[in-house]
Scaffold this active site. Sequence first.
Site, PDB file in Angstrom:
ATOM      1  N   SER A  52      -1.580  -4.449   4.074  1.00  0.00           N
ATOM      2  CA  SER A  52      -2.149  -4.407   2.959  1.00  0.00           C
ATOM      3  C   SER A  52      -3.257  -5.490   2.830  1.00  0.00           C
ATOM      4  O   SER A  52      -4.317  -5.481   3.661  1.00  0.00           O
ATOM      5  CB  SER A  52      -1.018  -4.754   1.735  1.00  0.00           C
ATOM      6  OG  SER A  52      -1.377  -4.697   0.530  1.00  0.00           O
ATOM      7  N   ASP A 212      -0.163   1.911   0.812  1.00  0.00           N
ATOM      8  CA  ASP A 212      -0.012   0.639   1.182  1.00  0.00           C
ATOM      9  C   ASP A 212       0.876   0.442   2.427  1.00  0.00           C
ATOM     10  O   ASP A 212       2.021   0.985   2.467  1.00  0.00           O
ATOM     11  CB  ASP A 212       0.658  -0.080   0.061  1.00  0.00           C
ATOM     12  CG  ASP A 212       0.553  -1.754   0.068  1.00  0.00           C
ATOM     13  OD1 ASP A 212       1.354  -2.319   1.067  1.00  0.00           O
ATOM     14  OD2 ASP A 212      -0.230  -2.402  -0.520  1.00  0.00           O
TER      15      ASP A 212
END
Length: 394
Positions: A52, A212
């Site tokens: 991320s 993500d």
Amino acid sequence: MLFSQPKSPPNVGLMLTGGGARAAYQIGVLKAIASHLPRNQKSPFNVISGTSAGAINAVTLATHASCYHLGVKKAEWVWKNFKTNQVYVSSWYGVYSHLFKNFLSRFSKRGQDRATSLLNNEPLKQLLKQVVNFQRIDRNILTDHLSAISVSASCYSDGDSIAFFQSKDSNEWQRAKRKGIKTVLTTRHLLASSAIPLVFPSVKIGDSYYGDGAIHQLSPLSPSIHLGADKILIIGVAQPSQDKYYGHSEFHPNSAAITGHLLDTVFTDSINSDLERLQRINKTLEHSSTDKTGLKKIDTLLINPSRNFNQIAQSYYQNLPPAIRFLMRFFGVKQNSESALLSYILFEKPFTEKLIQIGYEDGQERIDEIMEFLELEKYQRPTRKHQHNTSSVA
């Protein structure tokens, strides 16, 4: 007469977890390490992996692996000058036209190809193109300034955790619900890794769609281990255990509080489980040889914030653009809300500067432990007076 072979230096890994705006903290810790190293020293980390927002920090360091100070300085400059509109569209027209287009897309076949999300992160795409020179990664690998760099993303097509990595020697791997794919990293990989579910749109890479990296990441340490790390420094963003949550409430948690708990679970809980698993393996290896098990002992050091970011974020609530504050009210997020959501999306200079400062202080607090773990000696820079005297004698 027998001579012992000199001990080869360990492959040191750096693992940077996800956490949206919280990832500014990681730069503070890395800056603290840099303050005790010579200015021209290469990165002390051979293997760098990130997830991320941590993936963006990781790639920034990898592009400057030949000069660790410069890599940290570049990343710090970006985080210290952040504005929300550099990450996602935050104007009144931009926010609500994006939501309206999402609504209309469900009524047409062509619209179903649209990646719907709460926010439009096109500005982040442009920012990454400006500040990240991916060509430098290959150069650093070929000159042995870096062994490998990995960026984790979650595949929506099959539910696997994918580690996209760039390396000279490492091979691809596949385990239950996770695999490593060798590739040349690009902006799309970073956008996929940082696409917080529902908040940012998914990204298509090849024939699959990704989001993500923290979503399906059951084993966050796996990429670093597969890429050859012998010891791993982990910089996380989990809140202190003594005040992680706000305590008992007389009311049911609202959507803001639940969303915050979900994000905490996605970004912080899996690393703790993986560390417990790793410690059990290390203890097993104390009673069994590596040759028999095919496993090796991995040392780890975890650095997490000493302060509660949720409470700090409340102080900077008014720094959010008005359109975003208005949107957040639909989720129950107000200045004093019991939610972690604000600390993940508050990409504003005053907040990120504060997190960098906390990271730097935490890093300095534990610098002896960190330097011993990295097997580095603290570098003492000469004072100006000493530099002047030396040049005079020369």
